[in-house]
Design a protein around this motif. Structure first.
Motif, short mmCIF file in Angstrom:
data_model
loop_
_atom_site.label_atom_id
_atom_site.label_comp_id
_atom_site.label_asym_id
_atom_site.label_seq_id
_atom_site.Cartn_x
_atom_site.Cartn_y
_atom_site.Cartn_z
N MET A 1 0.85 -1.19 0.00
CA MET A 1 0.00 0.00 0.00
C MET A 1 0.89 1.24 0.00
O MET A 1 1.83 1.34 0.78
CB MET A 1 -0.91 0.00 1.24
N ALA A 2 0.59 2.18 -0.89
CA ALA A 2 1.36 3.42 -0.96
C ALA A 2 1.25 4.18 0.36
O ALA A 2 0.30 4.01 1.12
CB ALA A 2 0.86 4.27 -2.12
N GLU A 3 2.26 5.06 0.61
CA GLU A 3 2.27 5.81 1.87
C GLU A 3 1.03 6.68 1.99
O GLU A 3 0.47 6.83 3.08
CB GLU A 3 3.54 6.66 1.95
N HIS A 4 0.62 7.27 0.88
CA HIS A 4 -0.57 8.11 0.88
C HIS A 4 -1.52 7.62 -0.22
O HIS A 4 -1.64 8.26 -1.28
CB HIS A 4 -0.20 9.58 0.67
N PRO A 5 -2.19 6.51 -0.01
CA PRO A 5 -3.07 5.96 -1.05
C PRO A 5 -4.28 6.86 -1.28
O PRO A 5 -4.71 7.59 -0.38
CB PRO A 5 -3.49 4.61 -0.46
N HIS A 6 -4.80 6.78 -2.47
CA HIS A 6 -6.06 7.47 -2.74
C HIS A 6 -7.17 6.83 -1.93
O HIS A 6 -7.13 5.63 -1.61
CB HIS A 6 -6.39 7.42 -4.23
N LEU A 7 -8.19 7.62 -1.62
CA LEU A 7 -9.27 7.11 -0.77
C LEU A 7 -9.94 5.90 -1.39
O LEU A 7 -10.26 4.93 -0.70
CB LEU A 7 -10.30 8.22 -0.51
N GLY A 8 -10.18 5.95 -2.70
CA GLY A 8 -10.85 4.82 -3.35
C GLY A 8 -10.06 3.53 -3.22
O GLY A 8 -10.62 2.45 -3.09
N THR A 9 -8.72 3.63 -3.25
CA THR A 9 -7.87 2.46 -3.10
C THR A 9 -7.81 2.00 -1.65
O THR A 9 -7.70 0.80 -1.37
CB THR A 9 -6.45 2.79 -3.59
N LEU A 10 -7.89 2.93 -0.72
CA LEU A 10 -7.78 2.62 0.70
C LEU A 10 -9.02 1.93 1.26
O LEU A 10 -8.92 1.10 2.18
CB LEU A 10 -7.51 3.92 1.46
N LEU A 169 -12.74 10.50 -3.97
CA LEU A 169 -12.16 9.16 -4.09
C LEU A 169 -10.76 9.17 -4.70
O LEU A 169 -9.96 8.26 -4.45
CB LEU A 169 -13.08 8.26 -4.93
N SER A 170 -10.47 10.17 -5.50
CA SER A 170 -9.16 10.25 -6.16
C SER A 170 -8.15 11.07 -5.38
O SER A 170 -6.99 11.22 -5.81
CB SER A 170 -9.32 10.85 -7.56
N GLU A 171 -8.55 11.59 -4.23
CA GLU A 171 -7.61 12.36 -3.42
C GLU A 171 -6.75 11.44 -2.57
O GLU A 171 -7.22 10.40 -2.09
CB GLU A 171 -8.36 13.34 -2.52
N PRO A 172 -5.49 11.81 -2.32
CA PRO A 172 -4.65 11.00 -1.43
C PRO A 172 -5.08 11.16 0.02
O PRO A 172 -5.51 12.24 0.43
CB PRO A 172 -3.26 11.56 -1.66
N PHE A 173 -4.95 10.06 0.76
CA PHE A 173 -5.23 10.16 2.19
C PHE A 173 -4.11 10.96 2.85
O PHE A 173 -2.93 10.71 2.60
CB PHE A 173 -5.33 8.76 2.80
#
Length: 530
Positions: A1-10, A169-173
């Motif tokens: 998981m990326a350090e700052h995943p997009h909300l949709g991915t998280l 949804l496309s914004e990074p957490f």
């Protein structure tokens, strides 16, 4: 998981960490970002043919397993499509998590004709949800999920709705993804309430226990209390199986007949565990039902304790925890088993023969398939099953013919149950009218590798409504249906079909269908079945 995943991915990761393993949904341009994180997450995704089917599948999954599933639902029409299923789940206190999208934040309320735009979507969602949350910024995501899952772990169950604008949804957490602490469980009854209940019970000579759907999660504890107390027990439609078929204290289920109405009125104490005592349990005669003795009501929802029947002692708490705490404090009351046998023998007195005729069919299901889970639609056999069916364990009977009372429920609910419990046979009881509400979901069962058994009662009409219209001197218009070739429909949707003209043929077909790799429709033509 990326350090700052997009909300949709998280979001799929958050679901898995919180115990969700199954998602029902139809991908759309507003929800595809939710699907980025599904591969490799451990989530199973099931595609229905309609969002209503997604909701009913999640309902059946939860009833059969005791665990919530999630639904991914598109903005606007998707939410409206699932609203009926959410209404059914809300009425019957069935948990599910519905994650739906909103149009981009900068467009909301502007009426500019954006795709799927629904004015007041949040208002619609709240009306069919036990809890509704909207996420407006990325940092609100995890707190919203924590609140949703804490609610599902501790409050009266029902659909929980989370809305997320599609641009979010496309914004990074924005920060580290922290794990959720284990939420608190349902409320524990106060000790003084448990002791007060024991004192009331000690004075009773002819007590009666009524257990509802709110007692199912604590079925073992409730059964233990009933056996320690020795009291005759009635089970609502949603509580069937807490006492198995043949249990000496099982007095009946779903209080539809005059004999059971009288028994409730004659009891000097009624202990109501996790039941709203709603009108569909008493065949719409709640106003005439009299509880003349003391009434102890136990419910997880304090608001419910004073609806329909005023208690002598209201107890806020989980029914199972209450039962476990109360059992050591009560003594066995003599005569409960004999009284239960008396009520069992008389419970069909005055029952509608249109329903009683289906008792052999209902009994045959568990005779042939002892492990079966049964999903029942709004049809005569299901109405009869609500007060005659006696499954061998809890979570084996689910019915839409109470509460919200939808048609078409049983087919997708059975599919959801099969997804959740793939190793046991799952039977759907449905009429020809109800089946045509959700018939395409047969293809969903084939896609999911979830073969079920459909017991189809075909009288080529909405028979219950026709009977009601005639009884009330209304011309029966709009209730007769064109004959449908269900054999051809089964073939088109990847299922098999067999006609059964007798109970013996039904039993043979049930046994064969239990081992079949595809769904089997067992059709009983009402004009030929004997």
């Amino acid at each position: 998981m990326a350090e700052h995943p997009h909300l949709g991915t998280l979001i799929p990761q958050l679901l898995v960490e919180r115990g969700i393993d199954t998602v029902f949904g139809i991908p759309g341009v507003h929800t595809v970002e939710l699907y980025r994180g599904i591969p490799g997450s451990g989530l199973t995704h099931i595609t229905p043919r309609h969002e209503q089917g997604a909701g009913f599948m999640a309902d059946g999954y939860a009833r059969a397993t005791g665990k919530p599933a999630a639904c991914f639902i598109v903005t606007g029409p998707g939410l409206l499509n699932i609203a009926t299923a959410m209404g059914q789940a809300l009425a019957d206190s069935i948990p599910m998590l519905v994650i739906t999208t909103l149009n981009p934040r900068q467009t909301l309320g502007r009426g500019e004709g954006h795709l799927h735009e629904l004015r007041g979507q949040s208002v619609v969602g709240r009306e069919v949800s036990a809890l509704a949350l909207t996420i407006w910024t990325a940092d609100q995501l995890i707190p919203a999920f924590d609140e949703a899952f804490a609610f599902m772990a501790s409050a009266r169950p029902g659909p929980v709705l989370i809305e997320i604008p599609i641009d979010l949804l496309s914004e990074p957490f924005p920060g580290p993804v922290t794990s959720m602490r284990k939420p608190a469980g349902p409320p524990v009854p106060r000790t003084d309430d448990v002791e007060a209940a024991a004192a009331l019970i000690a004075k009773a000579k002819k007590p009666l226990v009524i257990a509802g759907g709110g007692a199912v999660a604590g079925a073992d504890a409730v059964r233990g209390l009933v056996e320690k107390l020795g009291a005759a027990t009635l089970l609502t439609a949603n509580a069937k199986g807490i006492l198995p078929s043949g249990h000496p204290l099982l007095a009946g289920g779903c209080m539809l007949t005059p004999s059971l109405h009288r028994a409730i009125g004659e009891a000097d104490l009624v202990l109501a565990l996790g039941t709203e005592l709603g009108e569909t349990e008493f065949w719409y005669e709640l106003d005439g039902l009299k509880l003349n003795g003391a009434v102890i009501r136990v419910d997880i929802d304090p608001r419910q304790l004073h609806r329909n029947a005023r208690p002598s002692l209201p107890v806020v708490g989980d029914a199972g925890r209450f039962a476990a705490a109360l059992a050591p404090l009560v003594k066995t009351i003599e005569g409960g088993a004999a009284y239960a046998r008396q009520l069992q023998a008389a419970r069909l007195d005055g029952a509608d023969p249109r329903y009683v005729r289906h008792r052999p069919l209902l009994d045959a299901i568990w005779q042939v398939l002892p492990e079966a889970v049964v999903a029942a639609d709004s049809t005569a056999a299901s109405y009869g099953g609500n007060f005659m069916a006696e499954p061998p364990a809890a979570r084996r009977w689910m019915s839409a013919a109470t509460g919200f009372g939808t048609l078409g429920y049983a087919l997708p609910a059975a599919i959801g149950a099969k997804v959740g419990r793939p190793k046991v046979p799952v039977v759907c009881i449905i009429g020809d009218g109800g089946l045509q509400f959700t018939l395409p979901e047969l293809a969903s069962a084939a896609d999911a590798g979830a073969p079920i058994i459909v017991l189809l009662w075909n009288d080529q009409r909405y028979g219950e409504i026709e009977e009601y219209m005639v009884r009330n001197q209304i011309a029966p218009l709009g209730v007769c249906l064109q004959a449908t070739d269900f054999s051809a429909a089964a073939k088109a949707f990847g299922a098999s079909h067999v006609a059964a003209r007798s109970l013996g043929e039904v039993k043979e077909a049930l046994l064969a269908a239990a081992g079949a790799p595809v769904t089997t429709i067992i059709e009983m033509d009402a004009s030929q079945y004997a």
